[in-house]
Structure formats: structure tokens, C-alpha cells
Scaffold this active site. Structure first.
Site, mmCIF file in Angstrom:
data_model
loop_
_atom_site.group_PDB
_atom_site.id
_atom_site.type_symbol
_atom_site.label_atom_id
_atom_site.label_comp_id
_atom_site.label_asym_id
_atom_site.label_seq_id
_atom_site.Cartn_x
_atom_site.Cartn_y
_atom_site.Cartn_z
ATOM 1 N N ASP A 70 0.844 -1.190 0.000
ATOM 2 C CA ASP A 70 0.000 0.000 0.000
ATOM 3 C C ASP A 70 0.886 1.248 0.000
ATOM 4 O O ASP A 70 2.039 1.187 -0.428
ATOM 5 C CB ASP A 70 -0.933 -0.026 1.213
ATOM 6 C CG ASP A 70 -2.302 0.546 0.905
ATOM 7 O OD1 ASP A 70 -2.382 1.771 0.716
ATOM 8 O OD2 ASP A 70 -3.277 -0.224 0.862
ATOM 9 N N HIS A 108 -3.703 6.057 3.099
ATOM 10 C CA HIS A 108 -4.410 4.822 2.762
ATOM 11 C C HIS A 108 -3.855 3.593 3.469
ATOM 12 O O HIS A 108 -4.588 2.781 4.036
ATOM 13 C CB HIS A 108 -4.376 4.625 1.246
ATOM 14 C CG HIS A 108 -5.311 3.588 0.739
ATOM 15 N ND1 HIS A 108 -4.920 2.300 0.431
ATOM 16 C CD2 HIS A 108 -6.637 3.652 0.480
ATOM 17 C CE1 HIS A 108 -5.961 1.625 -0.008
ATOM 18 N NE2 HIS A 108 -7.013 2.410 0.008
ATOM 19 N N SER A 295 -11.453 -1.184 -0.247
ATOM 20 C CA SER A 295 -10.113 -1.097 0.338
ATOM 21 C C SER A 295 -10.170 -1.460 1.820
ATOM 22 O O SER A 295 -9.177 -1.918 2.393
ATOM 23 C CB SER A 295 -9.555 0.317 0.194
ATOM 24 O OG SER A 295 -9.079 0.541 -1.109
#
Length: 465
Positions: A70, A108, A295
Site C-alpha cells: 500500500d 491509505h 479497500s
């Protein structure tokens, strides 16, 4: 699965940006003001409603390393202290330990990590005591899970952070085609038993350069979990890498356990469904945020995979995946379907049910796919050099937009010359034949000479009257 030859090369800002920050649901992230951690713990409805709290009676993920490919994971977040045990940077623009937050959506990776393996923390002030019973109130004595903050699905699992630059041009120049296979290989070689990839594209195809890395993970018995993507981000259909055979693809559900309209996509590769709306997670620096998207669905399922691998360390990856999908609660059309996959995640059943073994992975095999579609060599791929990774050269052309252009004179001159030449030859032949016929007629006493009027009689296509 469509042929990967249809894939067109994309930069990091285009190919795998589709699901960053909730899978192109980045604009839907609800920026919330700073708040005490206990209010965030109370929002984790999935812990009880999806059987996760009950599954903790069997396992909390101890001893299992989960790699998160990520934007980087902030290991100093209060809920992640001690959880991040290693990492690397696949982008060339991050820190060597993979903990620097990079890319278009640097938060994220930390959001994903807290949802997967957050450990919570103990508040310093008594005023921050939970207003309602904590989902971890039944935790065993000596548990490392704190009463406040975000607790992940596998709070005792260990995180390997593999940072990648996605969603915007990488200042180091490495594309997603280079970063993703390098990240997967590193994770496998450094002990990951589960790999979470909450990233994806709008195309079902993937570069051939990814084949060897995903095959390597399959041969090393690693579970790979990927997010299906989100309609609001343009992912109407599941995109790669969630389309790669052998990868457990996770679709998203709304608060009512039905397929999310915005925070999910559909496709035949979907294996299971998990919460995708009204999620919470930690941000780099120690704060929190509401968010949504597959996600977040993926790390919930990755956490369950970690619980299973902790309980049964010798269980193969295909059996782990089979436990998850075979215990899922059927939804939508009976049986497996492109909206819910095999059904809705049931973590308690995945840890407690009696599940027969299967002969093959229910979500497919990249080895078999390569054998059929690539006709490639299925021998064990050579591990990538740690000193200087060998990345296959990009073979995908940049996408182009068709444009009108004037016809080439060279293209039209030759055909015209050919037509004129053959036409002239034909006229000459006819004229020569005509002369010869006239001479023959005049030489014959039996055939009268006909006047050369130059007029052709009109022929009625309906025939004589």
C-alpha cells in the site's frame, strides 16, 4: 478472463489509483474532527455483527505476518505500536522500512493496517473511558489489545509494510508494473503468510510481468487477498489484481449487509463479501477518520485469514481460502454469484466450523491459468535479487486516441496509376478488336456493312413487348 494482451500500459497514477483511499472512494472519505479514541471503537460494528469477536475465542492472529502492499504504514500510530515488525519500499521514493506515507493518498496504508491488525491503546485520561461496552471486553487476560482506539480483526498479527507510490506520477520513476511484482516477491521472501492488496485498476487484465510474482506466492503457499474495487471510482467490473486466479477477491457490503451501490463492483472473480461502508481507521500521525470502500473490506478478510493461519499453522493457503468462502452466508442468487461471490463473511464459522478439505483452490490457480493462457514454464521462479531487483521491461504501449489525418499522396498515386494504366490497355484492346472486326466484315460478301451511328439501342430489362 480476457487476455492480458489487451492491457495498455498505464502510469502509476492511472493503473492502480482506482481504489486508493477506499478504492477511488477517496472523495467519499469523511474527514472528521479529532475525537477521543473510545468513540471510534464504538463504531466498529463488524466486530460483533460478522462474528469476529466470537472468532477471537479461538485465535487473534498471533505468530502470523501479514504484508500490506500500500502507500506505507505509520507504525508509530498509537493503535499500531509494536504491530509493524518489518517492511520495505518498492517505489524508490519512500523510506527503506516502508513506513513513510507516500503517493496520492498517503493515509491509505495506515487506514488499511489499523482495520486489519490495530491493537488499540489505553487512554491516559479516565474521561476517555468507553461510553459502552468495548467489543474486546471479553478478551483473555494478558491480551495486548487496548480498550480504546481501533482494534483490527487480527490484533495479534504482525505487519510487514511494503510501500508503493500509486495514484500520481512517481518521482522515482518506477511504474506499478515494476512495483507490484517486486512488492509481492519481497513479502513472500520475508515470511508473509497473508498479503493484503487494497489497490486495483479499472481493467480486468494485468501485465505479463506480474505472472511470475503471483505464481511465486502461490507456490510458496501464501494467501493473497485483494479488493474488488468501487463503482463510484469507475470500477463497475472487478479490476486487476483482483482478477488474478488464486487471489481471494472481496466485494463490499453496506450497513444492511447488502451489496454496496457505490463501494463495490462486480465480477466472476469475487470470492466473498465484507463490510465496505461506515468504516473507521487510523491516520498517519495518530488521528482517525471515517471511510468507505472495498479497500476496507479486504483487510477485514485478510484479518480472518490471519486468524485461521494462526490457529492452524500448517493449513495450506487453498484450505484457508476454502474455510472463508465455504462458511460464508449465501446471499444474492443461490450459490456463487458475481455480486456476493460465495456469500457474506462469517468469521466465527470460519474459525469454528467443521470444514472438509478441498483438492483445489475454490478461487482458481495462477499456475493453471499460465499453463493454459501463456503456455509458459511453470517451474519455480527464481527469487528476485535483493541487491538489484530484476524487473521485466515494460511491454505495454501507451494508450492513444485515434486522430484523423489527410490521405497520403503516396498511398493514392499508385492505385490511380494502376487504374489508368489498365483502363488505357483495355481501351486499346477493344479498339484493336473493333478494327479487326470491321476489316473482317468488309472482306466477307455475306455480311452487310452496318452504319456506324454511335448509338446504342436501349434494352428494356423486362424483355420484349
Amino acid at each position: 478472463m480476457t487476455s492480458p494482451h489487451g492491457w495498455r500500459r498505464r502510469t502509476a497514477s492511472a493503473a492502480l489509483a482506482a481504489m486508493l483511499a477506499g478504492g477511488s472512494l477517496a472523495g467519499a472519505l469523511l474527514t472528521a474532527p479529532s475525537a477521543f479514541a473510545d468513540s471510534w471503537r464504538d463504531k466498529e460494528y463488524w466486530l460483533n455483527e460478522y462474528g469476529i469477536s466470537a472468532a477471537w475465542q479461538v485465535s487473534k492472529g498471533a505468530g502470523v505476518k501479514v504484508a500490506i502492499i500500500d502507500s506505507g504504514v505509520d507504525g508509530q500510530h498509537p493503535d499500531l505500536k509494536g504491530a509493524v515488525v518489518g517492511g520495505t519500499d518498492a517505489s524508490g521514493a519512500g523510506d527503506p522500512n516502508g513506513q513513510k506515507s507516500i503517493g496520492a493518498k498517503p493515509e491509505h496504508g495506515t487506514l488499511v493496517a489499523t482495520l486489519l491488525a490495530g491493537r488499540g491503546h489505553a487512554s491516559a485520561s479516565p474521561s476517555t473511558a468507553p461510553s459502552s461496552p468495548s467489543p474486546t471486553s471479553s478478551s483473555s487476560p494478558g491480551s495486548s489489545v487496548g480498550p480504546d482506539g481501533i482494534v483490527g480483526v487480527a490484533p495479534e498479527a504482525e505487519i510487514l509494510s511494503v510501500s508503493a507510490w500509486l495514484g500520481s506520477p512517481n518521482p522515482a520513476g518506477k511504474t506499478d508494473q515494476e512495483q507490484i511484482p517486486e512488492a509481492v516477491r519481497w513479502a513472500v521472501d520475508n515470511g508473509a503468510k497473508v498479503i493484503n492488496i487494497s489497490l486495483g485498476s479499472t481493467s480486468p487484465d494485468w501485465p505479463q510481468s506480474w505472472d511470475a510474482a503471483f505464481l511465486y506466492a502461490e507456490q510458496k503457499d501464501v494467501v493473497i487477498v485483494a479488493a474488488a474495487g468501487n463503482r463510484i471510482g469507475g470500477n463497475v467490473q472487478v479490476g486487476a489484481p483482483a482478477t488474478i486466479p488464486g487471489v481471494l477477491t472481496v466485494a463490499g457490503l453496506d450497513r444492511n449487509r447488502t451489496a454496496s451501490v457505490d463501494a463495490s463492483s462486480q465480477g466472476i472473480s469475487i470470492g466473498v463479501s465484507a463490510p465496505a461502508e461506515k468504516l473507521v481507521g487510523g491516520l498517519p500521525g495518530g488521528s482517525y477518520e471515517d471511510w468507505a470502500g472495498t479497500s476496507g473490506s479486504a483487510p477485514i478478510v485478510s484479518g480472518v485469514a490471519a486468524l485461521i493461519r494462526s490457529k492452524w499453522p500448517d493449513m495450506s493457503a487453498k484450505q484457508v481460502i476454502n474455510r472463508i468462502v465455504s462458511t460464508a452466508v449465501d446471499a444474492g442468487a443461490p450459490g456463487k454469484d458475481p455480486i456476493y461471490g460465495y456469500g457474506i463473511l462469517n468469521a466465527e464459522a470460519a474459525l469454528k466450523a467443521d470444514v472438509p478439505e478441498v483438492a483445489s483452490n475454490p478461487v482458481g490457480s495462477i499456475a493453471e491459468w499460465i499453463r493454459v493462457h501463456r503456455r509458459g514454464d511453470l517451474s519455480s521462479p527464481t527469487p528476485q535479487s535483493t541487491s538489484k531487483p530484476s524487473i521485466p521491461a515494460a511491454t505495454l504501449a501507451d494508450p492513444t486516441v485515434p486522430a484523423a489525418k489527410a490521405p497520403s499522396q503516396a498511398d493514392t498515386a499508385v492505385p490511380a496509376a494502376v487504374v489508368i494504366g489498365f483502363g488505357s490497355l483495355f481501351v486499346a484492346i477493344v479498339a484493336g478488336a473493333s478494327v479487326q472486326l470491321r476489316r473482317a466484315y468488309r472482306a466477307s460478301p455475306e455480311l452487310p456493312d452496318e452504319p456506324a451511328t454511335g448509338v446504342v439501342d436501349v434494352v428494356d430489362p423486362s424483355g420484349p413487348k
